[in-house]
Motif scaffolding. Structure first.
Motif, PDB file in Angstrom:
ATOM      1  N   SER A   1      -8.973  -6.030  14.634  1.00  0.00           N
ATOM      2  CA  SER A   1      -9.691  -4.932  13.987  1.00  0.00           C
ATOM      3  C   SER A   1      -8.932  -3.622  14.135  1.00  0.00           C
ATOM      4  CB  SER A   1     -11.093  -4.806  14.587  1.00  0.00           C
ATOM      5  OG  SER A   1     -11.778  -3.700  14.039  1.00  0.00           O
ATOM      6  N   ILE A   2      -8.372  -3.412  15.343  1.00  0.00           N
ATOM      7  CA  ILE A   2      -7.601  -2.182  15.560  1.00  0.00           C
ATOM      8  C   ILE A   2      -6.376  -2.156  14.653  1.00  0.00           C
ATOM      9  CG2 ILE A   2      -6.188  -0.938  17.238  1.00  0.00           C
ATOM     10  CD1 ILE A   2      -8.145  -1.846  19.397  1.00  0.00           C
ATOM     11  N   ILE A   3      -5.702  -3.310  14.568  1.00  0.00           N
ATOM     12  CA  ILE A   3      -4.528  -3.388  13.698  1.00  0.00           C
ATOM     13  C   ILE A   3      -4.915  -3.130  12.249  1.00  0.00           C
ATOM     14  CG2 ILE A   3      -2.761  -4.957  12.823  1.00  0.00           C
ATOM     15  CD1 ILE A   3      -2.702  -6.246  15.587  1.00  0.00           C
ATOM     16  N   HIS A   4      -6.096  -3.707  11.850  1.00  0.00           N
ATOM     17  CA  HIS A   4      -6.565  -3.485  10.486  1.00  0.00           C
ATOM     18  C   HIS A   4      -6.858  -2.014  10.244  1.00  0.00           C
ATOM     19  CE1 HIS A   4      -9.671  -3.330   7.298  1.00  0.00           C
ATOM     20  NE2 HIS A   4      -8.873  -4.242   6.716  1.00  0.00           N
ATOM     21  N   ASP A   5      -7.542  -1.359  11.217  1.00  0.00           N
ATOM     22  CA  ASP A   5      -7.842   0.074  11.069  1.00  0.00           C
ATOM     23  C   ASP A   5      -6.563   0.895  10.989  1.00  0.00           C
ATOM     24  OD1 ASP A   5     -10.474  -0.617  11.162  1.00  0.00           O
ATOM     25  OD2 ASP A   5     -10.731  -0.114  13.290  1.00  0.00           O
ATOM     26  N   MET A   6      -5.587   0.529  11.835  1.00  0.00           N
ATOM     27  CA  MET A   6      -4.319   1.247  11.788  1.00  0.00           C
ATOM     28  C   MET A   6      -3.631   1.044  10.438  1.00  0.00           C
ATOM     29  SD  MET A   6      -2.862   0.514  15.623  1.00  0.00           S
ATOM     30  CE  MET A   6      -1.336   1.368  15.274  1.00  0.00           C
ATOM     31  N   GLY A   7      -3.740  -0.177   9.898  1.00  0.00           N
ATOM     32  CA  GLY A   7      -3.167  -0.429   8.583  1.00  0.00           C
ATOM     33  C   GLY A   7      -3.832   0.404   7.500  1.00  0.00           C
ATOM     34  N   VAL A   8      -5.199   0.488   7.581  1.00  0.00           N
ATOM     35  CA  VAL A   8      -5.917   1.317   6.608  1.00  0.00           C
ATOM     36  C   VAL A   8      -5.500   2.771   6.725  1.00  0.00           C
ATOM     37  CG1 VAL A   8      -8.206   2.154   5.955  1.00  0.00           C
ATOM     38  CG2 VAL A   8      -7.865  -0.266   6.476  1.00  0.00           C
ATOM     39  N   GLN A   9      -5.380   3.248   7.984  1.00  0.00           N
ATOM     40  CA  GLN A   9      -4.964   4.633   8.193  1.00  0.00           C
ATOM     41  C   GLN A   9      -3.549   4.869   7.671  1.00  0.00           C
ATOM     42  OE1 GLN A   9      -5.244   5.839  12.258  1.00  0.00           O
ATOM     43  NE2 GLN A   9      -4.662   7.975  11.864  1.00  0.00           N
ATOM     44  N   LEU A  10      -2.668   3.902   7.940  1.00  0.00           N
ATOM     45  CA  LEU A  10      -1.301   4.037   7.457  1.00  0.00           C
ATOM     46  C   LEU A  10      -1.249   4.029   5.932  1.00  0.00           C
ATOM     47  CD1 LEU A  10       1.715   4.121   8.142  1.00  0.00           C
ATOM     48  CD2 LEU A  10       1.701   1.617   8.194  1.00  0.00           C
ATOM     49  N   GLN A  11      -2.092   3.206   5.305  1.00  0.00           N
ATOM     50  CA  GLN A  11      -2.136   3.174   3.854  1.00  0.00           C
ATOM     51  C   GLN A  11      -2.625   4.511   3.295  1.00  0.00           C
ATOM     52  OE1 GLN A  11      -0.947   0.712   2.167  1.00  0.00           O
ATOM     53  NE2 GLN A  11      -1.438   1.511   0.131  1.00  0.00           N
ATOM     54  N   ALA A  12      -3.639   5.091   3.971  1.00  0.00           N
ATOM     55  CA  ALA A  12      -4.125   6.409   3.536  1.00  0.00           C
ATOM     56  C   ALA A  12      -3.031   7.463   3.651  1.00  0.00           C
ATOM     57  CB  ALA A  12      -5.352   6.800   4.363  1.00  0.00           C
ATOM     58  N   GLU A  13      -2.275   7.406   4.755  1.00  0.00           N
ATOM     59  CA  GLU A  13      -1.173   8.362   4.911  1.00  0.00           C
ATOM     60  C   GLU A  13      -0.113   8.161   3.839  1.00  0.00           C
ATOM     61  OE1 GLU A  13       0.243   7.924   8.850  1.00  0.00           O
ATOM     62  OE2 GLU A  13      -1.496   8.863   9.803  1.00  0.00           O
ATOM     63  N   LYS A  14       0.148   6.882   3.489  1.00  0.00           N
ATOM     64  CA  LYS A  14       1.119   6.622   2.431  1.00  0.00           C
ATOM     65  C   LYS A  14       0.641   7.200   1.103  1.00  0.00           C
ATOM     66  CE  LYS A  14       3.255   2.426   4.287  1.00  0.00           C
ATOM     67  NZ  LYS A  14       3.456   0.961   4.075  1.00  0.00           N
ATOM     68  N   LEU A  15      -0.671   7.029   0.797  1.00  0.00           N
ATOM     69  CA  LEU A  15      -1.207   7.579  -0.443  1.00  0.00           C
ATOM     70  C   LEU A  15      -1.110   9.101  -0.457  1.00  0.00           C
ATOM     71  CD1 LEU A  15      -4.373   5.311  -0.903  1.00  0.00           C
ATOM     72  CD2 LEU A  15      -2.199   5.191  -2.149  1.00  0.00           C
ATOM     73  N   ALA A  16      -1.408   9.728   0.698  1.00  0.00           N
ATOM     74  CA  ALA A  16      -1.286  11.185   0.771  1.00  0.00           C
ATOM     75  C   ALA A  16       0.162  11.635   0.572  1.00  0.00           C
ATOM     76  CB  ALA A  16      -1.814  11.672   2.126  1.00  0.00           C
ATOM     77  N   ARG A  17       1.074  10.869   1.140  1.00  0.00           N
ATOM     78  CA  ARG A  17       2.488  11.203   0.967  1.00  0.00           C
ATOM     79  C   ARG A  17       2.907  11.057  -0.494  1.00  0.00           C
ATOM     80  NH1 ARG A  17       7.508   8.385   4.272  1.00  0.00           N
ATOM     81  NH2 ARG A  17       9.184   9.615   3.291  1.00  0.00           N
ATOM     82  N   VAL A  18       2.426   9.990  -1.153  1.00  0.00           N
ATOM     83  CA  VAL A  18       2.750   9.808  -2.569  1.00  0.00           C
ATOM     84  C   VAL A  18       2.194  10.958  -3.394  1.00  0.00           C
ATOM     85  CG1 VAL A  18       2.297   8.340  -4.562  1.00  0.00           C
ATOM     86  CG2 VAL A  18       2.968   7.312  -2.398  1.00  0.00           C
TER      87      VAL A  18
END
Length: 505
Positions: free
Chosen positions: A339-356
């Motif tokens: 679950s933690i890895i999944h949350d970190m993945g979601v957070q990382l995806q959000a950061e990627k979208l913000a960067r894009v």
């Protein structure tokens, strides 16, 4: 009593499953009455099967409903607390009845290495360590499975008791895709992987020792010197240690019991000068092991037995429950980490979208700035780009030309090699033709020689025939002109017969 039902649930499920005639997971009540009556008889309860007729309005029951009936109508009649020895007796009796019902499913299998006695012991161990789980494909259908780590524990003890070396890595690689084993699969694994070359007496001894460890909670066995109560002399006995008692026998076959030492939580152990002093409510018992290592092992085992003596559950069942709880904790921890890895993945995806999004915004600003560039800068850029394109085209032409020369050289090399191969083939053909011509000449010479020999043979045959005719004529003439005297034997002249060698010549 809920504890007893919990301990025998897995064996009852095997009997219930063997009575099922289809894959629906239901058994008709008439068959369940017989099983319920046998269980009730073992518990000194009679007539407990009669209530099945009026229990629910169906003609058959699934295992969940049947277990609920046993809890309310059969096992609830027992006292809330039972001694550990009586609990073991009830468990052994019910396991035996359930095994008699379901053993036909496991006796006719290939390969059949384990004898029936060993199958019964392994069935009880399997039921003690197994877990009742709902079937993933069918609703209201259950199955008893043994977790792969528990299978490894049982297999390891069997292999080591047979004098073998346990290979954990090989077992892990073999069972990596099998999280749980049913009883038939468990038997197949043991018989094909670990017990294929074991003699039957040795196998029975090893399985019996395994059963005594898991089913009878035997913590330790071995020889100890015991000081007598009336005569203070040390005498060697064979001791068998369990959580509530410590029996000692004359020898290791355990047929002649010499005494019993009862254990409870008030007992305690003391050591001094290679002696073990077991303090009970009645007296202090002095024991003498053979060496220091044995003394440490016996002290540790006695402390475990004393600590477990006040519990209402068996020692091995307690250990199995701890392992099961630890597995659940490990699974929960694994799920938490996932679950933690999944949350970190979601957070990382959000950061990627913000960067894009930031990059798109920067791109728009850059486009707006580029629109402000003068026409001269645009022309200059076009010229620079044209020069770059020209350089690229030139480099591409040079590379194509170079590749063309390389291919031409390769083609010429291939032509040279083909000419060499053709010349070699021609040379071999000329040599073959010369050899063939020589063979033909030799054949012609041989045929001529054969004809000469044939003519010579015919000539010799004619001469031989002439010689035979002359000899016959001479003999005939001599016979006519000569008259033999009376009493005189006539000497017959042998006709001339040429030998094989003469005929050939």
């Amino acid at each position: 009593m809920a504890t007893l039902l919990k301990n025998v649930t897995n064996s009852i499920w095997h009997a219930f499953n063997s009575l099922s005639t289809d894959n629906s997971g239901n058994v008709v009540k008439s068959k369940l009455k017989v099983l319920t009556a046998n269980i009730g008889t073992l518990l000194d309860l009679y007539g407990v099967e009669k209530g099945l007729e009026h229990y629910r309005s169906t003609t058959s029951l699934n295992f969940y409903h049947y277990k609920y009936y046993l809890l309310k109508e059969v096992f609830s009649s027992l006292p809330d607390t039972l001694s550990l020895n009586l609990l073991r007796q009830y468990e052994a009796s019910i396991d035996e009845v359930c095994w008699l019902v379901c053993k036909r499913l496991y006796l006719n299998r290939e390969p059949h290495i384990l004898p029936d006695e060993c199958l019964h012991y392994l069935f009880r161990v399997f039921c003690m360590l197994g877990e009742l789980q709902p079937c993933a494909t069918q609703q209201d259908v259950f199955q008893v499975v043994l977790e792969r780590s528990e299978v490894g524990l049982v297999s390891c003890q069997l292999v080591t008791s047979l004098g073998g070396d346990w290979d954990q890595e090989s077992y892990d690689s073999l069972t990596v895709n099998t999280p749980g084993f049913r009883f038939s699969t468990f038997l197949t694994l043991l018989e094909t992987k670990y017990l294929s070359d074991v003699e039957e007496p040795v196998l029975i001894e090893a399985v019996t020792a395994l059963a005594s460890t898991f089913l009878c909670d035997v913590i330790k066995k071995g020889n100890l010197m015991k000081k007598g109560y009336l005569l203070p002399t040390l005498r060697e006995y064979w001791f068998v240690l369990q959580p509530t008692q410590m029996a000692y026998y004359k020898n290791m076959d355990e047929k002649e019991q010499c005494g019993m030492i009862n254990l409870d939580p008030n007992c305690w152990v003391d050591t001094s000068a290679n002696r073990i002093y077991l303090h009970t409510n009645e007296r202090c018992i002095e024991l003498a092991p053979h060496d220091h290592r044995s003394r440490l092992q016996w002290v540790s085992s006695l402390q475990i037995a004393i600590s477990q003596s006040g519990r209402g559950q068996g020692y091995q069942r307690t250990l199995a429950a701890r392992r099961r709880k630890q597995r659940q904790i490990d699974e929960a921890e694994s799920r938490r980490k996932s679950s933690i890895i999944h949350d970190m993945g979601v957070q990382l995806q959000a950061e990627k979208l913000a960067r894009v999004a930031a990059e798109l915004e920067a791109q728009e600003l850059k486009v707006a700035q580029e629109k402000q560039v003068t026409h001269l800068e645009a022309l200059l850029e076009e010229e620079i780009q044209a020069k770059r394109d020209e350089e690229i085209v030139r480099s591409l032409q040079a590379r194509v030309l170079r590749e063309e020369w390389e291919k031409r050289e390769e083609l010429e090399q291939l032509q040279v090699e083909q000419r060499l191969l053709l010349e070699q083939e021609r040379e071999k053909r000329r040599e073959f033709e010369a050899k063939q011509k020589e063979k033909e000449n030799q054949l012609l010479a041989a045929e001529a020689r054969l004809r000469e020999l044939e003519e010579e043979r015919q000539r010799l045959d004619r001469e031989l025939q002439k010689a035979r005719d002359r000899i016959y004529y001479v003999e005939h003439t001599m016979t006519q002109h000569s008259t033999p005297k009376a009493g005189t034997k006539v000497r017959r002249t042998m006709s001339f017969m040429p030998s094989t060698r003469d005929r050939l010549l």
